[in-house]
Write a protein that holds these residues in place. Structure first.
Motif, PDB file in Angstrom:
ATOM      1  N   GLN A  37       1.110  -1.222   0.048  1.00  0.00           N
ATOM      2  CA  GLN A  37       0.243  -0.042   0.080  1.00  0.00           C
ATOM      3  C   GLN A  37       0.913   1.333  -0.055  1.00  0.00           C
ATOM      4  N   ALA A  38       2.030   1.346   0.992  1.00  0.00           N
ATOM      5  CA  ALA A  38       2.852   2.423   0.897  1.00  0.00           C
ATOM      6  C   ALA A  38       3.674   2.457  -0.445  1.00  0.00           C
ATOM      7  N   LEU A  39       4.087   1.399  -1.017  1.00  0.00           N
ATOM      8  CA  LEU A  39       4.603   1.460  -2.509  1.00  0.00           C
ATOM      9  C   LEU A  39       3.643   2.100  -3.536  1.00  0.00           C
ATOM     10  N   GLU A  40       2.395   1.575  -3.463  1.00  0.00           N
ATOM     11  CA  GLU A  40       1.603   1.893  -4.488  1.00  0.00           C
ATOM     12  C   GLU A  40       1.409   3.490  -4.220  1.00  0.00           C
ATOM     13  N   ALA A  41       1.404   4.056  -2.898  1.00  0.00           N
ATOM     14  CA  ALA A  41       1.147   5.608  -2.678  1.00  0.00           C
ATOM     15  C   ALA A  41       2.334   6.436  -3.046  1.00  0.00           C
ATOM     16  N   ARG A  42       3.408   5.749  -3.095  1.00  0.00           N
ATOM     17  CA  ARG A  42       4.752   6.228  -3.564  1.00  0.00           C
ATOM     18  C   ARG A  42       5.168   7.180  -2.062  1.00  0.00           C
ATOM     19  N   ASP A  43       4.825   6.633  -1.039  1.00  0.00           N
ATOM     20  CA  ASP A  43       5.053   7.131   0.280  1.00  0.00           C
ATOM     21  C   ASP A  43       6.587   6.529   0.751  1.00  0.00           C
ATOM     22  N   ALA A  44       7.583   7.218   0.427  1.00  0.00           N
ATOM     23  CA  ALA A  44       9.020   6.745   0.829  1.00  0.00           C
ATOM     24  C   ALA A  44       9.154   6.634   2.246  1.00  0.00           C
ATOM     25  N   ALA A  45       8.626   7.552   2.991  1.00  0.00           N
ATOM     26  CA  ALA A  45       8.862   7.538   4.454  1.00  0.00           C
ATOM     27  C   ALA A  45       8.132   6.580   5.183  1.00  0.00           C
ATOM     28  N   ALA A  46       6.978   5.922   4.474  1.00  0.00           N
ATOM     29  CA  ALA A  46       6.007   4.978   5.190  1.00  0.00           C
ATOM     30  C   ALA A  46       7.015   3.585   4.866  1.00  0.00           C
ATOM     31  N   VAL A  47       7.379   3.638   3.536  1.00  0.00           N
ATOM     32  CA  VAL A  47       7.973   2.286   2.921  1.00  0.00           C
ATOM     33  C   VAL A  47       9.217   2.060   3.818  1.00  0.00           C
ATOM     34  N   GLU A  48      10.176   3.007   4.239  1.00  0.00           N
ATOM     35  CA  GLU A  48      11.225   3.009   4.911  1.00  0.00           C
ATOM     36  C   GLU A  48      11.029   2.446   6.320  1.00  0.00           C
ATOM     37  N   LEU A  49      10.086   3.006   7.000  1.00  0.00           N
ATOM     38  CA  LEU A  49       9.448   2.608   8.329  1.00  0.00           C
ATOM     39  C   LEU A  49       9.055   1.032   8.324  1.00  0.00           C
ATOM     40  N   LEU A  50       8.150   0.969   7.458  1.00  0.00           N
ATOM     41  CA  LEU A  50       7.662  -0.543   7.331  1.00  0.00           C
ATOM     42  C   LEU A  50       8.736  -1.595   6.883  1.00  0.00           C
ATOM     43  N   LEU A  51       9.769  -1.213   6.133  1.00  0.00           N
ATOM     44  CA  LEU A  51      10.745  -2.169   5.782  1.00  0.00           C
ATOM     45  C   LEU A  51      11.566  -2.510   7.084  1.00  0.00           C
ATOM     46  N   LEU A  52      11.630  -1.381   7.915  1.00  0.00           N
ATOM     47  CA  LEU A  52      12.724  -1.605   9.251  1.00  0.00           C
ATOM     48  C   LEU A  52      11.803  -2.366   9.898  1.00  0.00           C
ATOM     49  N   ARG A  53      10.298  -2.381  10.064  1.00  0.00           N
ATOM     50  CA  ARG A  53       9.686  -3.163  11.019  1.00  0.00           C
ATOM     51  C   ARG A  53       9.721  -4.532  10.593  1.00  0.00           C
ATOM     52  N   TYR A  54       9.678  -4.965   9.311  1.00  0.00           N
ATOM     53  CA  TYR A  54       9.727  -6.114   8.426  1.00  0.00           C
ATOM     54  C   TYR A  54      10.968  -6.810   8.772  1.00  0.00           C
ATOM     55  N   VAL A  55      12.092  -6.116   8.881  1.00  0.00           N
ATOM     56  CA  VAL A  55      13.378  -6.863   8.850  1.00  0.00           C
ATOM     57  C   VAL A  55      13.455  -7.209  10.666  1.00  0.00           C
ATOM     58  N   LEU A  56      12.890  -6.028  11.509  1.00  0.00           N
ATOM     59  CA  LEU A  56      13.033  -6.488  12.816  1.00  0.00           C
ATOM     60  C   LEU A  56      12.151  -7.580  13.148  1.00  0.00           C
ATOM     61  N   ALA A  57      10.857  -7.828  12.556  1.00  0.00           N
ATOM     62  CA  ALA A  57       9.885  -9.058  12.584  1.00  0.00           C
ATOM     63  C   ALA A  57      10.531 -10.242  12.455  1.00  0.00           C
TER      64      ALA A  57
END
Length: 222
Positions: free
Chosen positions: A184-204
């Motif tokens: 959803q963040a990539l579709e919205a081109r929301d780079a800040a949200a993508v960066e945060l979600l990817l960090l959460r993905y790695v941490l998970a």
């Protein structure tokens, strides 16, 4: 007039197996034997050996007395790779956000849909393949070539870890949810949200690994 020389067979075999590793087509239980690979390509063992040894020197494979396998990492190495991923991947994904094409987004939607289906089917191999498709799609859109190549270099080293963590039911649900939100963040081109979600993905993924493989007192002291 001379013909343009063809690329050496060892370089062709290297490229083919590098691609297979990076696409997740070679699992942790696969053992590459030079004679079998030579038979596949109808060549002698020498170019195969050269290609597989090059992949070994670059960290993509381990050489054993019975063939070549994906790297067998100890807990310390895995934790260090997670640290590297936390540092590199969130920023890389943010940089890729604006570069994704409509074809990329279509591939991401398809992969996320396949991942969501595994919540009902429990098919871990399908989840693994979908996760690799998601990861490779955004990585290949990273405009910084050195950053992209660095991330690709340790991709093979985390595949065995990924398979182990995806078998964790709690992590399975969390990671699929984060994949959905990342799309959803990539579709919205929301780079800040993508960066945060990817960090959460790695941490998970890291939390799942540490839950399944808690560090010992000896490893903490070393």
């Amino acid at each position: 007039m001379t013909d343009t020389p063809k690329r050496h067979m060892k370089d062709q075999i290297y490229d083919i197996f590098l691609g297979r590793i990076q696409r997740g087509e070679i699992g942790p239980d696969v053992r590459l034997v030079d004679t079998a690979v030579a038979a596949e390509f109808n060549v002698s063992r020498m170019p195969v050996r050269d290609a597989l040894m090059r992949l070994t020197h670059e960290g993509y494979l381990d050489s054993t007395t019975r063939g070549f396998t994906l790297p067998n990492l100890d807990t310390r190495q895995i934790r260090e790779i997670f640290e590297l991923r936390r540092l590199l991947e969130p920023r890389a994904a943010a940089l890729a956000t604006a570069r994704l094409t409509e074809n990329d987004l279509t591939r991401l939607r398809d992969a996320v849909a396949r991942a969501e289906q595994t919540l009902e089917t429990g098919e871990i191999e399908t989840l693994f393949a979908a996760s690799e498709d998601i990861r490779r799609t955004w990585i290949m859109a990273v405009p910084n070539k050195e950053l992209r190549d660095t991330i690709l270099r340790y991709m093979a080293q985390i595949q065995a870890v990924r398979m182990a963590t995806l078998r964790d039911a709690e992590a399975h649900r969390t990671l699929v949810d984060l994949q959905r939100r990342l799309l959803q963040a990539l579709e919205a081109r929301d780079a800040a949200a993508v960066e945060l979600l990817l960090l959460r993905y790695v941490l998970a993924g890291e939390d799942s690994f540490l839950r399944l493989h808690p560090p010992s007192a000896d490893s903490d002291a070393s």
